[in-house]
Design an enzyme around this catalytic site. Structure first.
Site, PDB file in Angstrom:
ATOM      1  N   LYS A 184       0.755  -1.265   0.046  1.00  0.00           N
ATOM      2  CA  LYS A 184      -0.136  -0.055  -0.042  1.00  0.00           C
ATOM      3  C   LYS A 184       0.770   1.143  -0.035  1.00  0.00           C
ATOM      4  CE  LYS A 184      -1.814   2.608   3.125  1.00  0.00           C
ATOM      5  NZ  LYS A 184      -1.638   3.955   2.289  1.00  0.00           N
ATOM      6  N   SER A 237       5.411   6.785  10.770  1.00  0.00           N
ATOM      7  CA  SER A 237       5.634   7.576  11.936  1.00  0.00           C
ATOM      8  C   SER A 237       5.648   6.498  12.977  1.00  0.00           C
ATOM      9  CB  SER A 237       4.373   8.546  11.936  1.00  0.00           C
ATOM     10  OG  SER A 237       3.136   7.671  12.182  1.00  0.00           O
ATOM     11  N   GLY A 241       3.456   3.052  13.704  1.00  0.00           N
ATOM     12  CA  GLY A 241       4.391   2.033  14.258  1.00  0.00           C
ATOM     13  C   GLY A 241       3.983   1.061  15.357  1.00  0.00           C
ATOM     14  N   GLU A 258      10.136   0.589  10.518  1.00  0.00           N
ATOM     15  CA  GLU A 258      11.193   1.572  10.112  1.00  0.00           C
ATOM     16  C   GLU A 258      10.620   3.077  10.451  1.00  0.00           C
ATOM     17  OE1 GLU A 258      13.108   4.449   9.076  1.00  0.00           O
ATOM     18  OE2 GLU A 258      13.032   3.880   7.214  1.00  0.00           O
ATOM     19  N   GLU A 389       9.630  14.934  16.157  1.00  0.00           N
ATOM     20  CA  GLU A 389      10.032  14.807  14.654  1.00  0.00           C
ATOM     21  C   GLU A 389       9.224  15.976  13.897  1.00  0.00           C
ATOM     22  OE1 GLU A 389       9.315  11.327  12.587  1.00  0.00           O
ATOM     23  OE2 GLU A 389      11.137  11.575  11.471  1.00  0.00           O
TER      24      GLU A 389
END
Lengths: 478, 290
Positions: A184, A237, A241, A258, A389
């Site tokens: 996706k 993000s 995750g 990741e 972040e």
């Protein structure tokens, strides 16, 4: 210094043939979505609608997973490694042949400068397929035992910052190891994945080996939670995750994640200053800062702080923000209105918390989503701009006096994806590299990637590695 | 009642092993440990939430020093554990025999295997980087290499059935690479675990590198799974699927590396999977040029 004037140097978009609408790619065919509402993908540089894309609902995802399962059982799993290798080599060649078209399409849909999609993204995409193609018939040499086995069906969810490169990171090792995939792409950048589906057709890849389902979070969730998916791979993000880690708990699904980062880019007083300034700029402004491993926390040794800041600001003033398809452009468009709002909000919080904000004078285009290159000084470790972040062209600057203090500040984060070190002293580089709790350490360089080089994070930056032998290992049961 | 010629034995008090010391549970709780045949053996400390947190603090404190040691040194320390265990062979054999209901000769064999396992893992300390690491031939003028590193503090919910060999098999692979461990022993068979703690204390293992809690994994497990300063968790001592799932969900809060429970034969060769489970891989890039 006055800015050099450049004549516009636009890349022609005539090379790309974008259809007005796209279906899902399931079992080797583009098919109409059953149960989702179509959505539009726009060029973030102009807000022009590029195409209408199908949204895959749970029933569509189920169809894709079934196709992948059938292909795994009947074709791809039993196939000799050397033949899987040849398919991957074919795909790599097709990507090279269509590199120019893919680069334009990527810049149109994502907003990144053509210079980056043309010179970095697409060449790396081809390189990943070449690298993993060579593994397909050598799995027993991968260091995970003499009879490593594929997991089966891999469900893969990728982000919008490097749409085609992330696809390559996910699909190439999965197929080399003998898995089939349902991928996706992100809802704001689906077009190169759909172009990749055509490449699979051109390569005569057996139906069902690669399936592409477009959609947003709901589609991703249906894919990750599908009971017949054996391996989940996600890049994105940390919040998502974490949700994925929870949703696969208690199952026997293998998972690699990741996730986010807040990398320290550490500058010592003996650093080669010109390269360092370029490295800082590359570290945070590459791809508009839409990079999980971006060097978003600059740690400068106090003795060279004034000089580094002055030269950094001078360099920032020469960065050209604008049309992603112009070959002179350094900084393209922010990927979406939502991301722009997030960058603005966090930057405002930076000001409110007392940090000093600076951007070079720069004219932003009237349409589209834009944010100027920005640096914050007077930042403390408690500031949110130093902890969270931002995923945009926003740099926070902190200082340190001793190497030990640099290590402590660099490691003072729940993330651990990457770090940078700038110094002329080799022994200090190795000492620092040892101390830093991060999965990738760039010394006197930044933001380098290569298919042979493992990449991935410590701590809340996720688990597992992509790239290299270790990236292959993530797709093998052993 | 002893007669004149019969000596009354000195019984051992079994306590927790945290930060190199042997405290009782701060909660003051203890529980009865019976042999496999139902005979009273001892009162063991029943670890509480606070004990678990203290153990994590001790493990975190020990981490920097332990993972910074040379691989050669860590290998020596693990081998030293085997040496010291060998001297306590008889004590371990008796405790394993009582705990697991094995004949003394079978228990001896289990202790042999446990000691040999420490020796096997000791030898891995200075080979991991060569087997798991790599030099990466990138397409550009860069020297690029990848090295394995310890992930940090590892919580281990040790096997319930195999009181010594199982425990050894889950602690050794975690610490050999530089991780530090908080282990919850088998609930019903905790005595060999405490004796193993005594071995740690009298070999060259720095305090805090291995911490051993006796008590209920179901009770203490959730505190360890949700602890934000724990980097990885081994759920092998949680046989209930529902409980294991809940712990895995709690572990996701700081994205702990989770090892799910699975059927295991502790007497079989272990392979690399437990060793690599608690490793991170660090890739370092440097330009090449003159």
């Amino acid at each position: 210094m006055s800015r050099f004037e450049y004549a516009p140097a636009p890349e022609s978009r005539a090379i790309v043939d974008i259809k007005s609408s796209y279906g899902l790619f399931i079992n080797g065919q583009f098919t109409d979505a059953g149960d989702g509402k179509p959505f539009k993908t726009v060029s973030p540089a102009s807000e022009e609608v590029l195409a209408e894309v199908s949204e895959a609902g749970p029933a569509d995802v189920d169809k894709a997973v079934r196709a992948a399962r059938k292909a795994f059982d009947k074709v791809w799993g039993p196939m000799a490694g050397r033949d899987r290798a040849k398919y991957l080599f074919r795909i790599a060649r097709l990507i090279q042949e269509r590199a120019r078209e893919l680069a334009v399409l990527e810049s149109l849909d994502n907003g990144k400068p053509i210079r980056e999609s043309r010179d970095v993204d697409i060449p790396l995409v081809a390189a990943h397929f070449f690298y993993y193609a060579g593994w397909a018939d050598k799995l027993e040499y991968a260091g995970v035992g003499d009879d490593p086995q594929p997991w089966g069906v891999a469900g893969q969810v990728i982000p919008w910052n490097f749409p085609m490169l992330m696809l390559a990171w996910k699909i190439a090792p999965a197929l080399a190891a003998g898995n089939t995939v349902v991928l996706k792409p992100a809802e704001t950048t689906p077009l190169t994945a759909l172009a990749f589906a055509e490449i699979c057709q051109q390569a005569d890849l057996p139906p069902g080996v690669v399936n592409i389902v477009t959609g947003a979070g709901r589609t991703g969730q249906a894919l990750v939670e599908h009971p017949d998916v054996n391996k989940v791979a996600f890049t994105g993000s940390t919040a998502v995750g974490r949700a994925i880690a929870k949703s696969v708990a208690g199952t026997d699904k293998a998972v690699t994640l990741e996730l986010g980062g807040k990398a320290a880019n550490i500058v010592f007083e003996d650093a080669p200053i010109d390269q360092t300034i370029e490295g800082i700029v590359n570290g945070i402004f590459f791809n508009q800062g839409h990079v999980c491993c971006a060097g978003s926390r600059l740690l400068v040794q106090e003795s060279v702080y004034d000089e580094v800041l002055a030269r950094l600001k001078r360099r920032m003033a020469t960065l050209r923000v604008g049309d992603p398809l112009d070959k002179n452009t350094d900084i393209g468009a922010i990927n979406s209105a939502a991301q722009l709002a997030k960058i603005r909000e966090l930057s405002q919080i930076g000001e409110d918390e007392g940090a000093e904000r600076w951007s070079p004078e720069c004219e932003l285009p009237a349409n589209g989503f834009w944010f100027p290159p920005t640096v914050f000084t007077g930042v403390s470790q408690a500031h949110r701009i130093a902890r969270e972040e931002i995923f945009g062209p926003v740099l926070s600057v902190l200082t340190f006096r001793t190497p030990a203090e640099a290590v402590e500040k660099a490691n003072n984060t729940p993330f651990g994806l990457s770090a940078g070190i700038w110094t002329d002293k080799g022994s200090r580089i190795l000492w620092m590299a040892n101390q830093l709790r991060a999965g990738v350490v760039w010394a006197n360089t930044f933001n380098r990637f290569d298919p042979t080089s493992p990449f991935g994070g410590y701590k809340e930056s996720g688990y597992g590695r992509e790239g290299g032998r270790h990236g292959l290992e993530a797709y093998l049961a052993h | 009642m002893p007669t004149d010629t019969q000596r009354l034995e000195v019984r051992k008090t079994y306590k927790l092993y945290v930060g190199g010391a042997f405290p009782r549970s701060e909660s003051g709780r203890s529980y009865v440990v019976n042999s496999a045949k139902g005979k009273f053996l001892a009162n063991a400390s029943q670890a509480s939430r606070k004990d678990a947190r203290d153990a994590v603090v001790a493990a975190r404190k020990a981490f920097n020093g332990w993972h910074a040691r040379t691989a050669y040194n860590r290998g020596q320390v693990l081998y030293r554990i085997a040496e010291v265990m060998e001297g306590r062979h008889q004590q371990f054999s008796l405790e394993v025999s009582q705990s697991e209901g094995l004949s003394i000769s079978k228990a001896r064999a289990v202790v042999d295997t446990s000691i040999d396992r420490w020796v096997w893992y000791a030898g891995w300390a200075d080979k991991l980087a060569q087997v798991v690491g790599s030099s990466n031939p990138v397409a550009g003028p860069y020297f690029d290499f990848s090295l394995p590193e310890a992930t940090g503090v590892v919580a281990v919910l040790a096997p319930q059935d195999s009181s010594l060999l199982g425990l050894t098999s889950v602690i050794a692979p975690a610490i050999v690479s530089g991780n530090t461990v908080v282990a919850v022993s088998s609930f019903e068979r905790p005595l060999p675990a405490i004796t193993l703690g005594e071995v740690m204390a009298t070999s060259d293992v720095p305090g805090g590198v291995v911490n051993i809690l006796t008590g209920s994994a179901s009770e203490v497990g959730p505190w360890l799974a949700s602890h934000m300063d724990v980097n990885a968790i081994d759920l092998c001592g949680i046989p209930s699927e529902d409980e294991a799932r809940d712990l895995e969900i709690a572990a996701a809060d700081n994205l702990k590396r989770v090892r799910r429970p699975a059927e295991e034969d502790w007497s079989a060769d272990q392979g690399l999977s437990r060793l690599t489970q608690y490793l991170e891989l660090k890739t370092v890039w440097h330009p090449i040029g003159v």
